[in-house]
Motif scaffolding. Structure first.
Motif, PDB file in Angstrom:
ATOM      1  N   ARG A   9       0.854  -1.183   0.000  1.00  0.00           N
ATOM      2  CA  ARG A   9       0.000   0.000   0.000  1.00  0.00           C
ATOM      3  C   ARG A   9       0.888   1.230   0.000  1.00  0.00           C
ATOM      4  O   ARG A   9       1.823   1.326   0.788  1.00  0.00           O
ATOM      5  CB  ARG A   9      -0.928  -0.018   1.205  1.00  0.00           C
ATOM      6  CG  ARG A   9      -1.918  -1.161   1.071  1.00  0.00           C
ATOM      7  CD  ARG A   9      -3.015  -1.114   2.066  1.00  0.00           C
ATOM      8  NE  ARG A   9      -3.965  -2.179   1.742  1.00  0.00           N
ATOM      9  CZ  ARG A   9      -4.631  -2.866   2.646  1.00  0.00           C
ATOM     10  NH1 ARG A   9      -4.474  -2.599   3.925  1.00  0.00           N
ATOM     11  NH2 ARG A   9      -5.469  -3.803   2.271  1.00  0.00           N
ATOM     12  N   VAL A  10       0.583   2.132  -0.903  1.00  0.00           N
ATOM     13  CA  VAL A  10       1.388   3.341  -1.113  1.00  0.00           C
ATOM     14  C   VAL A  10       0.465   4.552  -1.005  1.00  0.00           C
ATOM     15  O   VAL A  10      -0.597   4.580  -1.617  1.00  0.00           O
ATOM     16  CB  VAL A  10       2.040   3.324  -2.522  1.00  0.00           C
ATOM     17  CG1 VAL A  10       2.793   4.613  -2.778  1.00  0.00           C
ATOM     18  CG2 VAL A  10       2.913   2.106  -2.712  1.00  0.00           C
ATOM     19  N   LEU A  24       3.114   7.441 -10.876  1.00  0.00           N
ATOM     20  CA  LEU A  24       2.269   6.280 -11.158  1.00  0.00           C
ATOM     21  C   LEU A  24       2.838   5.446 -12.298  1.00  0.00           C
ATOM     22  O   LEU A  24       2.822   4.210 -12.232  1.00  0.00           O
ATOM     23  CB  LEU A  24       0.843   6.733 -11.465  1.00  0.00           C
ATOM     24  CG  LEU A  24       0.106   7.341 -10.275  1.00  0.00           C
ATOM     25  CD1 LEU A  24      -1.198   7.994 -10.721  1.00  0.00           C
ATOM     26  CD2 LEU A  24      -0.144   6.303  -9.198  1.00  0.00           C
ATOM     27  N   ASN A  25       3.365   6.084 -13.322  1.00  0.00           N
ATOM     28  CA  ASN A  25       3.985   5.345 -14.429  1.00  0.00           C
ATOM     29  C   ASN A  25       5.221   4.587 -13.957  1.00  0.00           C
ATOM     30  O   ASN A  25       5.468   3.458 -14.387  1.00  0.00           O
ATOM     31  CB  ASN A  25       4.334   6.277 -15.587  1.00  0.00           C
ATOM     32  CG  ASN A  25       3.110   6.691 -16.369  1.00  0.00           C
ATOM     33  OD1 ASN A  25       2.113   5.973 -16.413  1.00  0.00           O
ATOM     34  ND2 ASN A  25       3.158   7.857 -16.978  1.00  0.00           N
ATOM     35  N   LYS A  35      -3.942  -0.890  -8.320  1.00  0.00           N
ATOM     36  CA  LYS A  35      -5.253  -0.243  -8.209  1.00  0.00           C
ATOM     37  C   LYS A  35      -5.010   1.146  -7.619  1.00  0.00           C
ATOM     38  O   LYS A  35      -4.422   1.274  -6.553  1.00  0.00           O
ATOM     39  CB  LYS A  35      -6.157  -1.058  -7.298  1.00  0.00           C
ATOM     40  CG  LYS A  35      -7.522  -0.444  -7.096  1.00  0.00           C
ATOM     41  CD  LYS A  35      -8.344  -1.267  -6.124  1.00  0.00           C
ATOM     42  CE  LYS A  35      -9.620  -0.535  -5.780  1.00  0.00           C
ATOM     43  NZ  LYS A  35     -10.344  -1.215  -4.701  1.00  0.00           N
ATOM     44  N   LEU A  36      -5.455   2.170  -8.319  1.00  0.00           N
ATOM     45  CA  LEU A  36      -5.262   3.558  -7.889  1.00  0.00           C
ATOM     46  C   LEU A  36      -6.581   4.127  -7.387  1.00  0.00           C
ATOM     47  O   LEU A  36      -7.622   3.925  -8.001  1.00  0.00           O
ATOM     48  CB  LEU A  36      -4.768   4.421  -9.055  1.00  0.00           C
ATOM     49  CG  LEU A  36      -4.830   5.926  -8.863  1.00  0.00           C
ATOM     50  CD1 LEU A  36      -3.843   6.373  -7.792  1.00  0.00           C
ATOM     51  CD2 LEU A  36      -4.576   6.644 -10.160  1.00  0.00           C
ATOM     52  N   THR A  37      -6.501   4.850  -6.279  1.00  0.00           N
ATOM     53  CA  THR A  37      -7.658   5.555  -5.742  1.00  0.00           C
ATOM     54  C   THR A  37      -7.219   6.957  -5.365  1.00  0.00           C
ATOM     55  O   THR A  37      -6.204   7.130  -4.709  1.00  0.00           O
ATOM     56  CB  THR A  37      -8.206   4.848  -4.480  1.00  0.00           C
ATOM     57  OG1 THR A  37      -8.453   3.487  -4.781  1.00  0.00           O
ATOM     58  CG2 THR A  37      -9.476   5.498  -4.001  1.00  0.00           C
ATOM     59  N   VAL A  48      -2.359   3.879  -3.704  1.00  0.00           N
ATOM     60  CA  VAL A  48      -2.121   2.819  -4.671  1.00  0.00           C
ATOM     61  C   VAL A  48      -1.975   1.503  -3.919  1.00  0.00           C
ATOM     62  O   VAL A  48      -1.255   1.429  -2.927  1.00  0.00           O
ATOM     63  CB  VAL A  48      -0.827   3.078  -5.491  1.00  0.00           C
ATOM     64  CG1 VAL A  48      -0.590   1.973  -6.496  1.00  0.00           C
ATOM     65  CG2 VAL A  48      -0.896   4.431  -6.182  1.00  0.00           C
ATOM     66  N   GLU A  49      -2.664   0.493  -4.404  1.00  0.00           N
ATOM     67  CA  GLU A  49      -2.523  -0.844  -3.839  1.00  0.00           C
ATOM     68  C   GLU A  49      -1.930  -1.718  -4.936  1.00  0.00           C
ATOM     69  O   GLU A  49      -2.428  -1.734  -6.055  1.00  0.00           O
ATOM     70  CB  GLU A  49      -3.884  -1.375  -3.401  1.00  0.00           C
ATOM     71  CG  GLU A  49      -3.798  -2.649  -2.613  1.00  0.00           C
ATOM     72  CD  GLU A  49      -5.133  -3.026  -2.006  1.00  0.00           C
ATOM     73  OE1 GLU A  49      -5.361  -2.688  -0.842  1.00  0.00           O
ATOM     74  OE2 GLU A  49      -5.933  -3.643  -2.728  1.00  0.00           O
ATOM     75  N   MET A  50      -0.843  -2.406  -4.597  1.00  0.00           N
ATOM     76  CA  MET A  50      -0.119  -3.226  -5.568  1.00  0.00           C
ATOM     77  C   MET A  50      -0.082  -4.662  -5.073  1.00  0.00           C
ATOM     78  O   MET A  50       0.264  -4.908  -3.926  1.00  0.00           O
ATOM     79  CB  MET A  50       1.303  -2.693  -5.736  1.00  0.00           C
ATOM     80  CG  MET A  50       1.349  -1.222  -6.060  1.00  0.00           C
ATOM     81  SD  MET A  50       2.992  -0.513  -5.960  1.00  0.00           S
ATOM     82  CE  MET A  50       3.652  -1.089  -7.515  1.00  0.00           C
ATOM     83  N   GLU A  51      -0.455  -5.594  -5.931  1.00  0.00           N
ATOM     84  CA  GLU A  51      -0.427  -7.004  -5.561  1.00  0.00           C
ATOM     85  C   GLU A  51       0.885  -7.600  -6.057  1.00  0.00           C
ATOM     86  O   GLU A  51       1.192  -7.540  -7.250  1.00  0.00           O
ATOM     87  CB  GLU A  51      -1.624  -7.743  -6.154  1.00  0.00           C
ATOM     88  CG  GLU A  51      -1.745  -9.126  -5.594  1.00  0.00           C
ATOM     89  CD  GLU A  51      -3.151  -9.682  -5.662  1.00  0.00           C
ATOM     90  OE1 GLU A  51      -3.289 -10.889  -5.446  1.00  0.00           O
ATOM     91  OE2 GLU A  51      -4.102  -8.919  -5.914  1.00  0.00           O
ATOM     92  N   VAL A  52       1.669  -8.177  -5.141  1.00  0.00           N
ATOM     93  CA  VAL A  52       3.006  -8.665  -5.492  1.00  0.00           C
ATOM     94  C   VAL A  52       3.054 -10.169  -5.730  1.00  0.00           C
ATOM     95  O   VAL A  52       4.092 -10.707  -6.091  1.00  0.00           O
ATOM     96  CB  VAL A  52       4.066  -8.260  -4.441  1.00  0.00           C
ATOM     97  CG1 VAL A  52       4.141  -6.759  -4.342  1.00  0.00           C
ATOM     98  CG2 VAL A  52       3.798  -8.873  -3.097  1.00  0.00           C
TER      99      VAL A  52
END
Length: 92
Positions: A9-10, A24-25, A35-37, A48-52
């Protein structure tokens, strides 16, 4: 057996759309599903939520943290409030 789900989570703030787009890029270039909110209350706040996936969560968090620290240096004063943390959301 549950599904392994590791997330990063960022959070970051910027008043500059070009800076947000560039950050973001850069995050997208790491290849994680993202996923950006944007906050509806504070539009300068990005989440930003990133699935690793199966990657080591601690190493992935360090990689994202390093990218954002470099971006913060590069965008001196235009990127702030950066927070990165990992979440192991695996179910059993």
């Amino acid at each position: 057996m549950g599904r392994e789900r590791r997330l990063i989570r960022v959070f970051f703030n910027t008043y500059y759309e070009d800076v947000a787009e560039n950050v973001l890029n850069e995050l997208k270039s790491l290849g994680y599903e993202m996923k950006l909110t944007n906050s509806r209350v504070v539009p300068e706040l990005y989440y930003v939520e990133m699935e690793v996936g199966a990657e080591n969560l601690d190493q992935a968090v360090e990689k994202v943290q390093r990218l954002l620290e470099e971006a913060r240096d590069r965008y001196s004063g235009r990127l702030f409030g950066v927070k990165v943390y990992g979440v192991d959301a695996s179910s059993s």
